[in-house]
Design a protein around this motif. Sequence first.
Motif, mmCIF file in Angstrom:
data_model
loop_
_atom_site.group_PDB
_atom_site.id
_atom_site.type_symbol
_atom_site.label_atom_id
_atom_site.label_comp_id
_atom_site.label_asym_id
_atom_site.label_seq_id
_atom_site.Cartn_x
_atom_site.Cartn_y
_atom_site.Cartn_z
ATOM 1 N N GLN A 14 1.156 -1.206 -0.269
ATOM 2 C CA GLN A 14 0.327 0.066 0.146
ATOM 3 C C GLN A 14 0.727 1.275 0.237
ATOM 4 O O GLN A 14 1.849 1.332 0.303
ATOM 5 C CB GLN A 14 -1.132 -0.238 1.116
ATOM 6 C CG GLN A 14 -2.286 -0.799 0.951
ATOM 7 C CD GLN A 14 -2.868 -0.795 2.365
ATOM 8 O OE1 GLN A 14 -2.512 -0.538 3.353
ATOM 9 N NE2 GLN A 14 -4.509 -0.936 2.487
ATOM 10 N N SER A 15 0.300 2.230 -0.276
ATOM 11 C CA SER A 15 1.171 2.995 -0.134
ATOM 12 C C SER A 15 0.140 4.048 0.199
ATOM 13 O O SER A 15 -1.014 4.196 0.744
ATOM 14 C CB SER A 15 0.727 4.153 -1.913
ATOM 15 O OG SER A 15 -0.571 4.602 -2.271
ATOM 16 N N PRO A 16 1.183 5.516 0.917
ATOM 17 C CA PRO A 16 2.180 6.248 0.663
ATOM 18 C C PRO A 16 3.811 4.818 0.858
ATOM 19 O O PRO A 16 2.984 4.510 2.183
ATOM 20 C CB PRO A 16 2.513 6.852 1.452
ATOM 21 C CG PRO A 16 1.460 7.479 2.253
ATOM 22 C CD PRO A 16 0.088 6.262 1.773
ATOM 23 N N ARG A 17 4.767 4.988 1.007
ATOM 24 C CA ARG A 17 5.517 3.698 1.528
ATOM 25 C C ARG A 17 6.449 5.199 1.898
ATOM 26 O O ARG A 17 7.827 5.319 1.614
ATOM 27 C CB ARG A 17 6.658 3.467 0.150
ATOM 28 C CG ARG A 17 5.754 2.388 -0.075
ATOM 29 C CD ARG A 17 5.835 1.035 1.184
ATOM 30 N NE ARG A 17 6.557 0.393 1.955
ATOM 31 C CZ ARG A 17 7.262 -0.880 1.676
ATOM 32 N NH1 ARG A 17 6.730 -1.250 0.545
ATOM 33 N NH2 ARG A 17 7.891 -1.417 1.663
ATOM 34 N N ASP A 18 5.975 5.482 3.763
ATOM 35 C CA ASP A 18 6.657 6.962 4.435
ATOM 36 C C ASP A 18 8.185 5.992 4.499
ATOM 37 O O ASP A 18 9.255 6.997 4.988
ATOM 38 C CB ASP A 18 5.801 7.113 5.244
ATOM 39 C CG ASP A 18 5.537 6.329 5.883
ATOM 40 O OD1 ASP A 18 5.569 4.839 5.726
ATOM 41 O OD2 ASP A 18 4.512 7.120 6.969
ATOM 42 N N GLU A 36 2.850 8.658 -5.360
ATOM 43 C CA GLU A 36 2.719 6.941 -5.313
ATOM 44 C C GLU A 36 1.415 5.975 -5.180
ATOM 45 O O GLU A 36 0.212 6.664 -4.958
ATOM 46 C CB GLU A 36 2.552 7.116 -4.245
ATOM 47 C CG GLU A 36 4.967 7.754 -3.023
ATOM 48 C CD GLU A 36 4.833 7.530 -1.650
ATOM 49 O OE1 GLU A 36 4.793 6.138 -1.109
ATOM 50 O OE2 GLU A 36 4.998 8.103 -0.861
ATOM 51 N N ASP A 41 -3.741 -0.456 -2.795
ATOM 52 C CA ASP A 41 -4.911 0.388 -2.301
ATOM 53 C C ASP A 41 -5.930 0.841 -2.910
ATOM 54 O O ASP A 41 -6.174 -0.386 -3.879
ATOM 55 C CB ASP A 41 -4.009 1.699 -3.457
ATOM 56 C CG ASP A 41 -2.681 2.347 -2.519
ATOM 57 O OD1 ASP A 41 -2.137 1.954 -1.967
ATOM 58 O OD2 ASP A 41 -2.305 3.177 -3.837
ATOM 59 N N LEU A 64 1.469 -2.825 4.695
ATOM 60 C CA LEU A 64 0.776 -2.009 4.403
ATOM 61 C C LEU A 64 0.777 -0.781 4.952
ATOM 62 O O LEU A 64 1.962 -0.505 5.319
ATOM 63 C CB LEU A 64 -0.601 -2.458 5.413
ATOM 64 C CG LEU A 64 -1.326 -4.124 4.829
ATOM 65 C CD1 LEU A 64 -2.231 -4.462 6.098
ATOM 66 C CD2 LEU A 64 -2.168 -3.968 3.294
ATOM 67 N N ARG A 65 0.190 0.411 4.631
ATOM 68 C CA ARG A 65 0.552 2.046 5.444
ATOM 69 C C ARG A 65 0.742 1.661 6.868
ATOM 70 O O ARG A 65 1.845 2.591 7.231
ATOM 71 C CB ARG A 65 -0.702 2.303 5.061
ATOM 72 C CG ARG A 65 -1.382 3.367 3.915
ATOM 73 C CD ARG A 65 -2.379 3.769 3.872
ATOM 74 N NE ARG A 65 -2.733 3.939 2.214
ATOM 75 C CZ ARG A 65 -3.651 3.652 1.632
ATOM 76 N NH1 ARG A 65 -4.421 2.778 2.783
ATOM 77 N NH2 ARG A 65 -3.460 3.510 0.472
ATOM 78 N N ASP A 66 0.112 0.841 6.861
ATOM 79 C CA ASP A 66 0.405 1.205 9.089
ATOM 80 C C ASP A 66 1.920 -0.114 9.483
ATOM 81 O O ASP A 66 2.096 0.347 11.002
ATOM 82 C CB ASP A 66 -0.705 0.449 10.084
ATOM 83 C CG ASP A 66 -1.547 -0.855 9.619
ATOM 84 O OD1 ASP A 66 -0.473 -1.830 9.191
ATOM 85 O OD2 ASP A 66 -2.301 -2.058 10.637
#
Length: 111
Positions: A14-18, A36, A41, A64-66
């Motif tokens: 998932q984006s974003p890939r911080d 991204e 998503d 995932l995002r989290d």
Amino acid sequence: MARRKRVAFVTIGQSPRDDLVPEMLERIGPGIEPVEVGALDNLGLGAIARLTPRDGDPTLVSRLRDGTEVVMSKTWTQRRLAEIMHDLDGRGFDLIVLLCTGHFEGLRSRT
């Protein structure tokens, strides 16, 4: 002033890939407009859970995002990436960057 280059960063998760993209942008420097996109998503947890590989299907791991790690079917991921690349090809990007260490035979892009 020169036009900023539009760059799509595509992840199999998932984006974003911080955890990746900000560091990459810092090293690249100014002059690009990052976008991204993630293969997972807009999928809920139930849909993502159904992507678990079946016996004999190669696996991929992403996040995932989290930050939760997920294991998914490489077969499904390759089909999804082909759809994403097709969509991005028609959106005027200067570059598409695939954020994955896996190899995808036959994955094509004009960009």
